[in-house]
Design an enzyme around this catalytic site. Structure first.
Site, PDB file in Angstrom:
ATOM      1  CE  LYS A 111       1.132   2.854   4.036  1.00 11.77           C
ATOM      2  NZ  LYS A 111       1.462   1.469   4.195  1.00 11.77           N
ATOM      3  CE  LYS A 193      -0.342   1.565  -2.988  1.00 10.46           C
ATOM      4  NZ  LYS A 193       0.740   0.836  -2.348  1.00 10.46           N
ATOM      5  CE  LYS A 196      -0.663  -5.907   1.732  1.00  9.36           C
ATOM      6  NZ  LYS A 196       0.366  -4.898   2.043  1.00  9.36           N
TER       7      LYS A 196
HETATM    8  N1  AQP Z   1      -2.026  -1.049  -6.465  1.00  6.52           N
HETATM    9  C1  AQP Z   1      -0.884  -1.662  -6.699  1.00  6.52           C
HETATM   10  N2  AQP Z   1      -0.492  -1.927  -7.961  1.00  6.52           N
HETATM   11  C2  AQP Z   1       0.678  -2.576  -8.205  1.00  6.52           C
HETATM   12  N3  AQP Z   1       1.515  -2.994  -7.223  1.00  6.52           N
HETATM   13  C3  AQP Z   1       1.154  -2.763  -5.960  1.00  6.52           C
HETATM   14  N4  AQP Z   1       1.734  -3.039  -4.769  1.00  6.52           N
HETATM   15  C4  AQP Z   1       0.959  -2.584  -3.772  1.00  6.52           C
HETATM   16  N5  AQP Z   1      -0.144  -2.004  -4.258  1.00  6.52           N
HETATM   17  C5  AQP Z   1      -0.051  -2.092  -5.625  1.00  6.52           C
HETATM   18  C6  AQP Z   1       2.988  -3.752  -4.640  1.00  6.52           C
HETATM   19  O1  AQP Z   1       2.768  -4.827  -3.739  1.00  6.52           O
HETATM   20  C7  AQP Z   1       3.957  -5.056  -2.989  1.00  6.52           C
HETATM   21  C8  AQP Z   1       3.616  -5.162  -1.537  1.00  6.52           C
HETATM   22  O2  AQP Z   1       3.509  -3.979  -0.916  1.00  6.52           O
HETATM   23  P1  AQP Z   1       3.489  -3.816   0.646  1.00  6.52           P
HETATM   24  O3  AQP Z   1       2.786  -4.912   1.320  1.00  6.52           O
HETATM   25  O4  AQP Z   1       4.857  -3.545   1.135  1.00  6.52           O
HETATM   26  O5  AQP Z   1       2.664  -2.539   0.867  1.00  6.52           O
HETATM   27  P2  AQP Z   1       2.233  -1.385  -0.005  1.00  6.52           P
HETATM   28  O6  AQP Z   1       3.101  -1.120  -1.196  1.00  6.52           O
HETATM   29  O7  AQP Z   1       2.050  -0.214   0.901  1.00  6.52           O
HETATM   30  O8  AQP Z   1       0.877  -2.024  -0.502  1.00  6.52           O
HETATM   31  P3  AQP Z   1      -0.554  -1.770   0.002  1.00  6.52           P
HETATM   32  O9  AQP Z   1      -1.404  -2.860  -0.564  1.00  6.52           O
HETATM   33  O10 AQP Z   1      -0.941  -0.376  -0.327  1.00  6.52           O
HETATM   34  O11 AQP Z   1      -0.445  -1.987   1.555  1.00  6.52           O
HETATM   35  P4  AQP Z   1      -0.820  -1.044   2.754  1.00  6.52           P
HETATM   36  O12 AQP Z   1      -2.234  -0.627   2.482  1.00  6.52           O
HETATM   37  O13 AQP Z   1      -0.666  -1.902   3.976  1.00  6.52           O
HETATM   38  O14 AQP Z   1       0.152   0.075   2.727  1.00  6.52           O
HETATM   39  C9  AQP Z   1       4.939  -3.948  -3.360  1.00  6.52           C
HETATM   40  O15 AQP Z   1       5.849  -4.441  -4.301  1.00  6.52           O
HETATM   41  C10 AQP Z   1       4.064  -2.898  -3.975  1.00  6.52           C
HETATM   42  O16 AQP Z   1       4.737  -2.118  -4.931  1.00  6.52           O
END
Ligand code: AQP
Length: 328
Positions: A111, A193, A196
């Site tokens: 990030k 990965k 969002k």
């Molecule tokens: N691609 C993925 N596969 C499996 N699990 C996933 N998680 C996120 N992406 C995947 C799991 O979702 C939960 C929520 O995560 P978060 O909102 O804290 O943010 P993150 O892990 O950083 O997820 P994103 O979607 O990638 O969000 P942004 O883009 O905002 O950083 C966690 O349990 C994570 O493991």
């Protein structure tokens, strides 16, 4: 009975990755356990957010929690910023953290690398806040996706560090990983990965995507030219990702999927993956629309905050007393 804690950031539209890696496990483990599920809006502000959108997404995420199977009678659902002990213990955990270990976090490096010279300090101190979230509830298990392993490790390190210095205050938590779908990959760059915050919306299946969009995105998913449905993460990351998605949503093993599609091409396979994903998401979407309009949603979150606060403040008091951070 175990204590379970997890959270998701209201930082965008939830993805199939969030659902398979985290959300669906939340409801799987709620029976017979003491569960706390949080909308972690203070984590979301570690990168800039539009205030109106953040507000709307906070409520929407709570509705998605319930729509995807969380029972507010069994589990405590709440918003992080409404329980001040999260930020308060987060500061204490920050003081126990070393800059070097925080700089080594993969999520921080990913990030931060997108932020040029203006890296928000909150991105660096995200893990101690996450540690506080988990430790406040004396959590035994944390259902999260595979990408959160490193954050769970540092949470355990911080808890052990605190306990060594000040006495046994915190339970040492363990990660709870599901079987398939622990790391759903981007449909366009399957070595990355699904996320969002990915700018490429065709790479991501959102929980609220229409069936038509889901079908289109899966049809256009990157694969290879072999036309053979065979699981090999290294050599066939695109097809392996789709096998993993189908396995996860239909509760089949990779081998069962491979056998079912032996001799069939990618076209038929992709159509079935799309149908299976739609079948799982459609009922969630319907419940979500109903919940969002329902006044009960705010009552549920008010009660959840009060319940979470009661437990969090008990742990926080123990922590500050152990550290001498009090007057009388
Ligand atoms: N691609 C993925 N596969 C499996 N699990 C996933 N998680 C996120 N992406 C995947 C799991 O979702 C939960 C929520 O995560 P978060 O909102 O804290 O943010 P993150 O892990 O950083 O997820 P994103 O979607 O990638 O969000 P942004 O883009 O905002 O950083 C966690 O349990 C994570 O493991």
């Amino acid at each position: 009975m175990s204590v379970i804690f997890s959270g998701i950031q209201p930082s965008g539209n939830l993805t199939l990755g969030n659902y398979l890696g985290a959300l669906r496990n939340f409801s799987k483990v709620q029976e017979g356990n003491e569960c706390y599920y949080c909308v972690v809006n203070q984590h979301a502000i570690t990168v800039p957010q539009d205030p109106k959108l953040l507000h709307e997404r906070t409520r929407a995420l709570a509705a998605i929690y319930i729509a995807s199977g969380l029972d507010p009678e069994q589990s405590t659902l709440f918003v992080q910023s409404e329980v001040p002990e999260h930020a308060m213990l987060g500061w204490i955990m920050t003081t126990l953290s070393y800059v070097g270990e925080l700089e080594r976090m993969t999520q921080y490096k990913d990030k931060a690398s997108k932020r040029g010279d203006s890296i928000p300090a909150g991105l660096l101190t995200y893990p101690p806040l996450m540690a506080a979230d988990i430790l406040l509830y004396q959590t035994n298990f944390v259902p999260v996706g595979d990408d959160q392993k490193q954050h769970l490790e540092i949470t355990r390190d911080l808890a052990q560090r605190f306990n060594r210095l000040y006495g046994d205050v915190f339970t040492i938590p363990e990660i709870y990983l599901g079987q398939d779908g622990t790391r759903v990959m981007s449909l366009q760059e399957p070595t990355k990965k699904m996320s969002k915050s990915d700018d490429n919306t065709t790479a991501t299946i959102y929980l609220l995507d229409t069936p038509k969009d889901i079908e289109k995105k899966i049809k256009r998913a990157q694969t290879d030219s072999e036309n053979s449905v065979h699981y090999d993460r290294e050599k066939k990351p695109g097809i392996s990702n789709l096998i993993e998605i189908l396995s996860a949503v239909t509760d089949q093993t990779h081998e069962q999927v491979e056998q079912a599609y032996a001799g069939k091409g990618y076209g038929a396979f992709k159509k079935d993956v799309a149908d299976a994903v739609i079948a799982v998401l459609e009922p969630i979407q319907q419940r979500y629309e109903e919940l969002l309009k329902h006044p009960d949603l705010d009552d549920i979150l008010d009660k959840g905050s009060a319940k979470a606060h009661a437990k969090a403040s008990e742990t926080y008091e123990k922590a500050v007393h152990a550290m001498g951070l009090y007057r009388k």
